[in-house]
Scaffold this active site. Structure first.
Site, PDB file in Angstrom:
ATOM      1  N   LYS A 211       3.878   0.274   8.010  1.00 39.50           N
ATOM      2  CA  LYS A 211       2.961   0.668   9.056  1.00 39.50           C
ATOM      3  C   LYS A 211       1.928  -0.238   9.420  1.00 39.50           C
ATOM      4  CE  LYS A 211       0.118   4.983   8.757  1.00 39.50           C
ATOM      5  NZ  LYS A 211      -0.373   6.019   8.033  1.00 39.50           N
ATOM      6  N   GLU A 217       5.023  -8.078   0.530  1.00 38.29           N
ATOM      7  CA  GLU A 217       6.342  -8.281  -0.143  1.00 38.29           C
ATOM      8  C   GLU A 217       7.195  -8.054   1.393  1.00 38.29           C
ATOM      9  OE1 GLU A 217       4.195  -6.037  -1.177  1.00 38.29           O
ATOM     10  OE2 GLU A 217       4.650  -5.535  -3.375  1.00 38.29           O
ATOM     11  N   GLY A 269       2.893   6.763   5.007  1.00 34.21           N
ATOM     12  CA  GLY A 269       4.404   6.057   4.548  1.00 34.21           C
ATOM     13  C   GLY A 269       5.042   7.273   4.008  1.00 34.21           C
ATOM     14  N   ARG A 270       4.747   7.776   2.721  1.00 32.57           N
ATOM     15  CA  ARG A 270       5.755   8.557   2.172  1.00 32.57           C
ATOM     16  C   ARG A 270       5.945   9.779   2.441  1.00 32.57           C
ATOM     17  NH1 ARG A 270       0.747   7.802   0.157  1.00 32.57           N
ATOM     18  NH2 ARG A 270      -0.704   9.590  -0.011  1.00 32.57           N
ATOM     19  N   GLU A 356       2.135   9.528  -5.762  1.00 32.48           N
ATOM     20  CA  GLU A 356       1.253   8.729  -4.956  1.00 32.48           C
ATOM     21  C   GLU A 356       0.174   9.740  -4.330  1.00 32.48           C
ATOM     22  OE1 GLU A 356       2.074   4.674  -3.238  1.00 32.48           O
ATOM     23  OE2 GLU A 356       1.759   5.594  -1.316  1.00 32.48           O
ATOM     24  N   HIS A 387      23.840  12.651 -20.650  1.00 33.48           N
ATOM     25  CA  HIS A 387      24.290  11.885 -21.497  1.00 33.48           C
ATOM     26  C   HIS A 387      23.361  10.673 -21.776  1.00 33.48           C
ATOM     27  CE1 HIS A 387      28.347  13.619 -21.413  1.00 33.48           C
ATOM     28  NE2 HIS A 387      28.047  14.012 -20.272  1.00 33.48           N
ATOM     29  N   LYS A 502      -3.200  -4.880  -6.037  1.00 37.15           N
ATOM     30  CA  LYS A 502      -2.999  -6.062  -5.136  1.00 37.15           C
ATOM     31  C   LYS A 502      -4.023  -7.056  -4.836  1.00 37.15           C
ATOM     32  CE  LYS A 502      -0.712  -2.502  -1.834  1.00 37.15           C
ATOM     33  NZ  LYS A 502      -0.745  -2.058  -0.661  1.00 37.15           N
TER      34      LYS A 502
HETATM   35  O1  G6P Z   1       4.501   0.522   5.436  1.00 39.08           O
HETATM   36  P1  G6P Z   1       3.554  -0.496   4.718  1.00 39.08           P
HETATM   37  O2  G6P Z   1       2.055  -0.648   5.396  1.00 39.08           O
HETATM   38  O3  G6P Z   1       4.287  -1.682   4.773  1.00 39.08           O
HETATM   39  O4  G6P Z   1       3.173   0.035   3.338  1.00 39.08           O
HETATM   40  C1  G6P Z   1       4.098   0.192   2.438  1.00 39.08           C
HETATM   41  C2  G6P Z   1       3.965   0.929   1.312  1.00 39.08           C
HETATM   42  O5  G6P Z   1       2.973   0.301   0.497  1.00 39.08           O
HETATM   43  C3  G6P Z   1       1.536   0.564   0.163  1.00 39.08           C
HETATM   44  O6  G6P Z   1       0.969  -0.207  -1.223  1.00 39.08           O
HETATM   45  C4  G6P Z   1       1.502   2.072  -0.476  1.00 39.08           C
HETATM   46  O7  G6P Z   1       1.758   2.362  -1.865  1.00 39.08           O
HETATM   47  C5  G6P Z   1       2.716   2.861   0.340  1.00 39.08           C
HETATM   48  O8  G6P Z   1       2.308   4.087   0.588  1.00 39.08           O
HETATM   49  C6  G6P Z   1       3.300   2.019   1.402  1.00 39.08           C
HETATM   50  O9  G6P Z   1       4.020   3.065   1.938  1.00 39.08           O
END
Ligand code: G6P
Length: 544
Positions: A211, A217, A269-270, A356, A387, A502
């Site tokens: 987004k 990463e 995002g979520r 989150e 188990h 971060k």
């Molecule tokens: O879609 P992006 O901007 O790469 O974000 C990816 C993810 O990283 C963030 O740190 C949040 O914890 C998430 O809510 C998000 O979905």
């Protein structure tokens, strides 16, 4: 959103619920008694089309439910939910709407944010995804050497990954487009190196999903993948598409040669799997029509969520029970146990969605929360979970469980019946017995064989795991998460809690860069513990 000064924990109904929770400790309210009541199943279960929600084995009575409905009324959840789906800026800290529900709206009605109908751009992205997936499937869009795409590498993390992985796993049985799907989420090089061993670069399409298009990463993995494709003699541009928000650093326009699918700032995002985030990979993997059926299921649950009155509203009833378990009965964890292997990635997705969204410390009006919001969510499919960690569920710390059962499996079973039953029937015998054992318990003279019982669970039943039902299941959990937040009066749509780590990683990255460029660079100015770890990274081994 809520009146200033409002705190749910200060309301009279909250106090009544506290007192009622004390009353519920009495032996006559043990689940082994409650489940014997006439009409317990009918009175404590709900059905909406293909979705059945049974809360007969929760520690609730009619009085509990009435008090919880009063709580929902006091929290004005229905009004808040309507404001949300109508495009109000309910994400107050980021001044944004929260319109994941618009991503699966097909009503033809406008949904406006700042006077702009968002459905126009959502429809345009849907058409773009349909066209693109069809062109990939018929080979019109292919790799730089002319090979058809057979491998899809989804490069994204968190909300740009987990929902898609859940749905792709759930619908593997429908993935008949000849595509293999790989997820490159972790910056851990093992993730990248393993995928390299599984793909054929010439027939690989990478979808970079972010987004913000700044997530470290994802950017690192995209670069690794691009360098790898180039090293294979391929024109990397032909092997990449992006999903990102309008105007992000990744939104480079047509002239870049890379097709971009937009997601929007009003979809978090979520909550984004029904947007292009899930739509691009899933329409390639399953076909656009099946992705569309998945959206239909989510939409149908959204309509139920918006209009069903409290006692019939499945996501709301389950949100209220979740709050009852957490804030009044004191359970701090919640397991999600699907008795269906295709749902093996449901728990990680719900974990992010819930934790989150609702792991917050202040209310929407910036008051410190004085009761817990959010629980620890975890889960694995049954019977595997039985188990591994079910010992704790039965005799250790109790935690409520969502059991999920599917009536008809995705693959027809043969005639083999190892113990007189098919494997699916065996699975169901376990699904039924676990919930009963947790509720009823067992007396024993021997302390080690005593089961206290009175351990609550709900059971969700689906007729099958079709794309429509997976859509319903997703939207159910999304709505439940949002309803909980609306009762606690918190903002479930921001996530500032992920920032601090971060920021510290950014500082450390600078130190690592300094040592990479100058081997003499000293970590001496850093604290002892950080210095130890950085020195080990560069030394390549533990101290002798
Ligand atoms: O879609 P992006 O901007 O790469 O974000 C990816 C993810 O990283 C963030 O740190 C949040 O914890 C998430 O809510 C998000 O979905």
């Amino acid at each position: 959103m809520a009146e200033k000064g409002f705190r749910i924990s200060k309301t009279p109904v909250w106090k009544k619920l506290k007192a009622h929770a004390e009353e519920m400790k009495r032996p006559e309210y043990h689940l082994k008694q409650l489940i014997q009541e006439d009409g317990r199943m009918e009175g404590f279960s709900l059905k909406h089309v293909d979705f059945f929600y049974d809360f007969s084995r929760q520690r609730v009575t009619r009085k509990t439910m009435d008090l919880l409905f009063e709580l929902a009324k006091v929290a004005k959840v229905h009004r808040k939910y309507r404001d949300k789906v109508d495009g109000c800026k309910v994400n107050v800290t980021e001044n944004r709407a929260a319109l994941h529900t618009a991503a699966r709206s097909f009503s033809g009605q406008s949904i406006c944010v700042d006077g702009v109908n968002v459905m126009d751009e959502i429809d345009a992205v849907r058409r773009q995804m349909k066209e693109f997936s069809e062109k990939v499937h018929d080979g019109t869009v292919c790799g730089s050497t002319g090979k058809k795409f057979r491998h899809i590498v989804v490069i994204g993390i968190g909300g740009s990954y987990l929902g898609t992985e859940f749905v792709a796993n759930a619908l593997f049985a429908y993935a008949d487009k000849g595509m293999e799907l790989h997820f490159l989420s972790n910056v851990d090089s093992h993730n990248f190196e393993t995928i390299k061993t599984k793909i054929d670069p010439e027939s690989t399409l990478c979808i970079v999903i972010s987004k913000s298009f700044t997530t470290v990463e994802t950017m690192a993995n995209a670069q690794q993948m691009k360098a790898y494709m180039t090293s294979c003699g391929l024109d990397a541009v032909k092997h990449f598409v992006t999903v990102t928000s309008k105007g992000s650093p990744g939104d480079k326009g047509k002239e870049s040669g890379i097709e971009t699918f937009h997601m929007f700032d009003f979809i978090g995002g979520r909550f984004s799997v029904t947007s292009a985030v899930g739509g691009v990979p899933l329409s390639l993997y399953l076909g656009y029509d099946r992705f569309n059926q998945f959206l239909e299921g989510a939409r149908e649950m959204d309509i139920h969520t918006k209009y069903a009155p409290s006692p019939e509203n499945i996501p709301l009833v389950s949100a209220l029970i979740g709050i009852w378990n957490n804030n009044f009965l004191g359970y701090q964890a919640q397991a999600v146990i699907p008795y269906a292997s295709p749902l093996s990635k449901l728990a990680p997705h719900i974990q992010q969605l819930n934790m989150e969204s609702n792991g917050k410390s202040v209310t929407i009006n910036n008051y410190e929360i004085d009761q817990s919001s959010g629980v620890i969510i975890f889960g694995e499919p049954g019977t595997n979970a039985q188990h591994s960690f079910f010992q704790l569920a039965h005799q250790g710390h109790p935690f409520p469980i969502d059991f999920i059962g599917v009536i008809t499996p995705q693959y027809p079973e043969g005639g083999c019946r190892p113990h007189g039953v098919s494997n699916h029937q065996e699975l169901w015998a376990n699904l039924i017995s676990q919930a009963t054992a947790l509720a009823v318990g067992k007396d024993s003279e021997e302390k080690t064989r005593f089961f206290q019982g009175n351990r609550p669970s709900s059971t969700i039943l689906l007729n099958d795991l079709s794309p429509v039902n997976v859509g319903r299941l997703l939207a159910y959990y999304e709505a439940q998460t949002v309803y909980k937040a609306f009762i606690w009066d918190i903002n479930p749509f921001d996530q500032f809690g992920v920032e601090l780590g971060k920021t510290i990683a950014n500082d450390l990255r600078r130190e690592i860069v300094a040592r990479n460029t100058n081997p003499e660079h000293s970590f001496g100015h850093m604290d002892e513990i950080t210095r130890f770890y950085l020195e080990r990274l560069f030394a390549g081994r533990l101290p002798l």
